[in-house]
Design an enzyme around this catalytic site. Structure first.
Site, short mmCIF file in Angstrom:
data_model
loop_
_atom_site.label_atom_id
_atom_site.label_comp_id
_atom_site.label_asym_id
_atom_site.label_seq_id
_atom_site.Cartn_x
_atom_site.Cartn_y
_atom_site.Cartn_z
CD GLU A 7 -2.94 3.29 -6.17
OE1 GLU A 7 -3.72 2.46 -6.67
OE2 GLU A 7 -1.95 2.99 -5.48
NE ARG A 45 -4.26 -1.38 -0.09
CZ ARG A 45 -4.39 -2.35 -0.98
NH1 ARG A 45 -3.40 -2.61 -1.83
NH2 ARG A 45 -5.50 -3.07 -1.03
CG HIS A 84 -2.69 -0.68 -7.52
ND1 HIS A 84 -3.15 0.00 -6.43
CD2 HIS A 84 -2.67 -1.99 -7.15
CE1 HIS A 84 -3.41 -0.85 -5.44
NE2 HIS A 84 -3.11 -2.07 -5.86
#
Length: 331
Positions: A270, A241, A288
């Site tokens: 993000e 993360r 991602h």
């Protein structure tokens, strides 16, 4: 079709999407590729019995209030669930699920891809050639770091961390790891992995691959102090993360040569990427893509869909995050 009213916050791959449509009266967000706007999410979840959400949707008290007391289950299409207030779901008797295991190998592959690309400066070399800059081979041109026989430090030694360790064996790497919860000795033996305290790992590792969940304790686990403790030849990779790394501190460490390189699949805010990272050749960044293969995204969708339908049918979902809700129903 049973007529269960559910919300799907982004169209799933074809097979799991059809699985849901065959069994539910599904309201599917088909808007722009961006995440469903918050006000739209809160409006469309009203009265629903279930929802399939993505990590871009915050499932909190506001979401649960908007949905109503009839909500049975929220099935997250992700292994991570930091977007879900599981405690609040539990308090309200709402089941919450995620999609673990089906993306372990694929995410480990991507971590390894970023490690190799960063160590050997592959994206930088690609950009260099595409710029049509005149060049000739030379003994010190675009030198990288050896991966074979190096020391790999894994922070978070769960399923994905162990899968990365398995891939390192073929390169003859020494495996060290840090985790708050140590696995059984046989797991360490299987991977030839040695436990180190966090600061020891930072100082020793040539490569660091991060595989921790996002919690208050892991937010900015890597900042300026940690980068100063790492080798100037070290490469850090993050497929967990984004907020685990302080991106401003990372950009500074990369720019000043405190560490050699970084490979990032996830970002602190993000989908934004810290602007200082965008201009650095020693930062390899991808959007991602950890689970982004056809087979894996399909498997994630099927698991999310099966979780959803199981909950609506009164069966225990396969990957339930708050089993106490189920136990309460059984009681």
């Amino acid at each position: 079709m049973t007529g269960w009213s559910v919300l799907v916050t982004r169209r799933l791959p074809a097979t799991p999407m059809q699985f849901v449509l065959d069994r539910c009266d599904a309201d599917v967000w088909d808007g722009p590729p961006e995440a469903i706007p918050r006000d739209e999410l809160l409006q469309r979840v009203r009265g629903k019995l279930g929802a399939i959400t993505l990590l871009t949707e915050r499932v909190d008290a506001e979401f649960l209030d908007a949905a109503g007391d009839q909500l049975v289950i929220v099935a997250n299409y992700a292994v991570g669930f930091d977007n879900i207030d599981v405690e609040e779901c539990t308090r309200r008797g709402v089941m919450a699920t995620n999609t673990p295991e089906v993306l372990t190998a694929t995410t480990a592959d991507l971590a390894w891809t970023l490690l190799m690309a960063s160590a050997r400066r592959v994206p930088e070399g690609d950009r260099f050639l595409r710029s049509r800059t005149p060049w000739i081979w030379g003994p010190e041109m675009m030198l990288g770091q050896d991966v074979h026989d190096a020391t790999l430090g894994i922070v978070g030694f769960g399923r994905i961390g162990q899968a990365v360790a398995g891939r390192a064996k073929g390169f003859g790497m020494r495996i060290v790891y840090f985790d708050l919860f140590r696995p059984p000795p046989e797991v360490e033996q299987e991977h030839g992995a040695q436990f180190l305290e966090f600061d020891e790992l930072l100082a020793l590792a040539d490569f660091i691959s991060i595989h921790v969940a996002l919690t208050p304790e892991t937010r900015h686990l890597f900042g300026a102090e940690q980068f100063r403790k790492m080798k100037p030849t070290a490469v850090i990779v993050n497929t967990s993360r984004g907020p685990v790394i302080d991106e401003a501190a990372l950009a500074s460490a990369l720019r000043d040569g405190e560490i050699f390189g970084a490979g990032l699949d996830v970002f602190e805010k993000e989908p934004e990427v810290h602007p200082d990272l965008l201009g650095l050749d020693n930062a390899v960044i991808v959007p991602h893509l950890g689970s982004a293969t056809v087979a894996t995204r399909d498997a994630m969708g099927m698991l999310a869909a099966e979780n959803l339908v199981a909950g609506l049918e009164g069966r225990r979902p396969p990957t339930l995050l708050n089993p106490e809700v189920w136990q309460g129903r059984e009681g």
